[in-house]
Write a protein that holds these residues in place. Sequence first.
Motif, PDB file in Angstrom:
ATOM      1  N   THR A  62       0.839  -1.203   0.000  1.00  0.00           N
ATOM      2  CA  THR A  62       0.000   0.000   0.000  1.00  0.00           C
ATOM      3  C   THR A  62       0.871   1.250   0.000  1.00  0.00           C
ATOM      4  OG1 THR A  62      -1.743  -1.168   1.185  1.00  0.00           O
ATOM      5  CG2 THR A  62      -1.834   1.227   1.222  1.00  0.00           C
TER       6      THR A  62
ATOM      7  N   ARG B 174      -6.697   4.111   0.316  1.00  0.00           N
ATOM      8  CA  ARG B 174      -6.282   2.822   0.901  1.00  0.00           C
ATOM      9  C   ARG B 174      -5.316   3.044   2.059  1.00  0.00           C
ATOM     10  NH1 ARG B 174      -6.048   1.803  -4.534  1.00  0.00           N
ATOM     11  NH2 ARG B 174      -3.790   1.779  -4.605  1.00  0.00           N
TER      12      ARG B 174
ATOM     13  N   VAL C  80     -11.882  -0.910  -0.430  1.00  0.00           N
ATOM     14  CA  VAL C  80     -10.626  -1.022   0.304  1.00  0.00           C
ATOM     15  C   VAL C  80     -10.533  -2.408   0.896  1.00  0.00           C
ATOM     16  CG1 VAL C  80      -9.220  -0.083   2.150  1.00  0.00           C
ATOM     17  CG2 VAL C  80     -10.691   1.425   0.834  1.00  0.00           C
TER      18      VAL C  80
END
Length: 195
Positions: A70, A112, A193
């Motif tokens: 991420t 995210r 997400v």
Amino acid sequence: MKISKSLIGIIAAVVIIGGWAASAYNGMVQEEEKATTGFANLQSAYQRRADLIPNLVETVKGYAAHEKGTLEDVVNARTKATSINIDPENLTPEKLKEFQQAQGELSSALGRLIAIQENYPDLKANENFRDLQVQLEGTENRINEARNKYNAVVQEYNVLIRSFPKNILAGFFGFDKKDKFEAEAGAQKAPEVKF
């Protein structure tokens, strides 16, 4: 020497038309400058967001070391978004779409990253993270406001240069229609997400 009335009439008409043309031209220049300033303000808001991201990523790194993917997505999206050089002089529909797409990818990656806080109570309580999150939210609001202002001044400019008879002068002097920012395809759907 006697000047005929028709010659005086022709000279008066030329002066009036010339004055109107100069006024119309100056009006188009003024509206075009508003549009380019609006775009510059929008770029400034995007730059502010790009400047905040490294601090946000570093803060999250300490708490979510295994969320490397991420974090890398955010860094890569930021790099891509800041690498697209666009200014009012090269603001083609293709360039604008490319710019919007890169900014959309960055927004998605940031979403995210912000969602990571749900998995890390310590991160949620971290003052630096909260401050950065508040700044980022404020920046997103500034970006939205700058987009709206840009679109408004572009609309005024486009209406001016497309309205008769100024459209004739606009074509003669090379004033071209400008594109507005539009929502990305699928923007109406909430981002998903997953971790």
